[in-house]
Design a protein around this motif. Structure first.
Motif, short mmCIF file in Angstrom:
data_model
loop_
_atom_site.label_atom_id
_atom_site.label_comp_id
_atom_site.label_asym_id
_atom_site.label_seq_id
_atom_site.Cartn_x
_atom_site.Cartn_y
_atom_site.Cartn_z
N MET A 1 0.47 5.45 -13.95
CA MET A 1 -0.45 6.57 -13.98
C MET A 1 -0.37 7.31 -15.32
SD MET A 1 -0.52 8.07 -10.10
CE MET A 1 1.23 8.01 -9.74
N THR A 2 0.80 7.28 -15.93
CA THR A 2 0.93 7.90 -17.24
C THR A 2 -0.03 7.26 -18.23
OG1 THR A 2 3.23 8.50 -16.84
CG2 THR A 2 2.54 8.38 -19.13
N GLY A 3 -0.14 5.93 -18.16
CA GLY A 3 -1.08 5.22 -19.02
C GLY A 3 -2.51 5.67 -18.82
N TRP A 4 -2.90 5.89 -17.57
CA TRP A 4 -4.26 6.37 -17.29
C TRP A 4 -4.46 7.73 -17.93
CZ3 TRP A 4 -4.19 5.28 -11.31
CH2 TRP A 4 -4.33 3.91 -11.10
N LEU A 5 -3.50 8.63 -17.75
CA LEU A 5 -3.62 9.96 -18.34
C LEU A 5 -3.77 9.89 -19.85
CD1 LEU A 5 -1.01 11.95 -16.22
CD2 LEU A 5 -3.49 12.21 -16.15
N GLU A 6 -2.96 9.05 -20.47
CA GLU A 6 -3.04 8.91 -21.93
C GLU A 6 -4.40 8.34 -22.35
OE1 GLU A 6 0.50 6.62 -22.71
OE2 GLU A 6 1.77 8.41 -22.61
N GLN A 7 -4.92 7.37 -21.60
CA GLN A 7 -6.24 6.80 -21.91
C GLN A 7 -7.32 7.87 -21.85
OE1 GLN A 7 -6.59 3.64 -18.96
NE2 GLN A 7 -6.88 2.18 -20.63
N GLU B 1 -5.35 13.02 -21.63
CA GLU B 1 -4.67 14.08 -20.89
C GLU B 1 -3.19 14.07 -21.21
OE1 GLU B 1 -6.23 16.28 -19.00
OE2 GLU B 1 -8.19 15.30 -19.14
N ASP B 2 -2.53 15.19 -20.99
CA ASP B 2 -1.08 15.27 -21.17
C ASP B 2 -0.38 14.54 -20.04
OD1 ASP B 2 -1.27 16.79 -23.49
OD2 ASP B 2 -1.27 18.68 -22.36
N ALA B 3 0.57 13.70 -20.37
CA ALA B 3 1.37 13.00 -19.37
C ALA B 3 2.64 13.80 -19.10
CB ALA B 3 1.72 11.60 -19.87
N PRO B 4 3.13 13.78 -17.86
CA PRO B 4 4.39 14.48 -17.55
C PRO B 4 5.53 13.96 -18.41
CG PRO B 4 3.33 13.71 -15.55
CD PRO B 4 2.59 13.11 -16.71
N GLU B 5 6.49 14.83 -18.71
CA GLU B 5 7.60 14.45 -19.56
C GLU B 5 8.74 13.78 -18.83
OE1 GLU B 5 8.92 17.49 -22.22
OE2 GLU B 5 6.88 18.16 -22.57
N MET C 1 -5.56 2.82 -5.28
CA MET C 1 -4.17 3.20 -5.09
C MET C 1 -4.05 4.29 -4.03
SD MET C 1 -1.31 4.50 -7.82
CE MET C 1 -2.01 6.11 -8.01
N ALA C 2 -4.99 5.22 -4.01
CA ALA C 2 -4.98 6.28 -3.00
C ALA C 2 -5.10 5.69 -1.60
CB ALA C 2 -6.09 7.29 -3.27
N ASP C 3 -5.96 4.68 -1.44
CA ASP C 3 -6.07 4.00 -0.13
C ASP C 3 -4.73 3.41 0.28
OD1 ASP C 3 -8.81 4.38 0.47
OD2 ASP C 3 -9.39 2.66 -0.74
N ASP C 4 -4.07 2.75 -0.67
CA ASP C 4 -2.76 2.14 -0.39
C ASP C 4 -1.72 3.20 -0.02
OD1 ASP C 4 -3.88 -0.34 -0.97
OD2 ASP C 4 -3.06 -0.39 -3.01
N ILE C 5 -1.76 4.32 -0.71
CA ILE C 5 -0.83 5.42 -0.42
C ILE C 5 -1.04 5.94 0.99
CG2 ILE C 5 -0.30 7.83 -1.00
CD1 ILE C 5 -0.70 6.99 -3.98
N VAL C 6 -2.28 6.16 1.37
CA VAL C 6 -2.57 6.67 2.71
C VAL C 6 -2.04 5.70 3.77
CG1 VAL C 6 -4.42 7.19 4.35
CG2 VAL C 6 -4.52 8.11 2.02
N THR C 7 -2.31 4.43 3.60
CA THR C 7 -1.87 3.42 4.57
C THR C 7 -0.34 3.38 4.67
OG1 THR C 7 -3.84 2.08 4.18
CG2 THR C 7 -1.92 0.97 5.14
N ALA C 8 0.32 3.28 3.52
CA ALA C 8 1.78 3.16 3.51
C ALA C 8 2.47 4.43 4.01
CB ALA C 8 2.27 2.81 2.11
N GLN C 9 2.01 5.57 3.53
CA GLN C 9 2.66 6.83 3.89
C GLN C 9 2.46 7.15 5.37
OE1 GLN C 9 4.43 9.05 1.15
NE2 GLN C 9 4.54 6.85 0.90
N ASN C 10 1.27 6.88 5.90
CA ASN C 10 1.05 7.11 7.33
C ASN C 10 1.94 6.22 8.19
OD1 ASN C 10 -0.75 9.29 7.49
ND2 ASN C 10 -2.50 7.97 7.06
N ALA C 11 2.14 4.97 7.76
CA ALA C 11 3.04 4.08 8.50
C ALA C 11 4.46 4.63 8.47
CB ALA C 11 2.99 2.67 7.90
N GLU C 12 4.90 5.11 7.31
CA GLU C 12 6.25 5.66 7.20
C GLU C 12 6.40 6.95 8.00
OE1 GLU C 12 7.42 5.80 3.08
OE2 GLU C 12 7.00 3.66 2.83
N ILE C 13 5.36 7.77 8.01
CA ILE C 13 5.39 9.00 8.82
C ILE C 13 5.58 8.64 10.29
CG2 ILE C 13 3.99 10.93 9.68
CD1 ILE C 13 2.73 11.02 6.80
N GLY C 14 4.85 7.62 10.74
CA GLY C 14 4.99 7.17 12.13
C GLY C 14 6.41 6.74 12.45
#
Length: 106
Positions: A1-7, A10-14, A82-95
């Motif tokens: 994601m840092t690469g996306w911000l740089e592209q 935008e400022d990337a987190p340090e 990536m957001a779709d993947d995050i929702v799927t994975a995180q919801n499974a882990e929450i369960g």
């Protein structure tokens, strides 16, 4: 994601992982504050496990919320995927974590 911000010019987190976990809530949903971490450090055994899982459920729910914003308002295809993947994975882990806590997801 840092690469996306740089592209995008935008400022990337340090910090190495892109997040300053010591800063507390940082305005992001599900981020633990110093008080939460201090309480966790004082806990042990089952109390620690329960507190840790409860905090992690909250943390994962925050990630799902942020990913939902990206899915609805994002403009960059790979980030939305990536957001779709995050929702799927995180919801499974929450369960799974809620099962360990003896709860069903509500």
């Amino acid at each position: 994601m840092t690469g996306w911000l740089e592209q995008w010019g935008e400022d990337a987190p340090e910090s190495a992982d892109g997040m300053d976990h010591s800063a507390g809530h940082s305005g992001m949903p599900g981020m633990m504050g110093g008080e939460d971490m201090a309480e966790l450090e004082k806990s042990e055994g089952k109390a620690f496990d329960t507190k840790f899982l409860a905090l992690m459920v909250e943390h994962h729910e925050g990630a799902v919320k942020m990913a939902g914003v990206e899915k609805s308002k994002g403009r960059y295809g790979p980030a939305k995927t990536m957001a779709d993947d995050i929702v799927t994975a995180q919801n499974a882990e929450i369960g799974e974590m809620n099962k360990l806590l003896g709860k069903s997801r509500g």
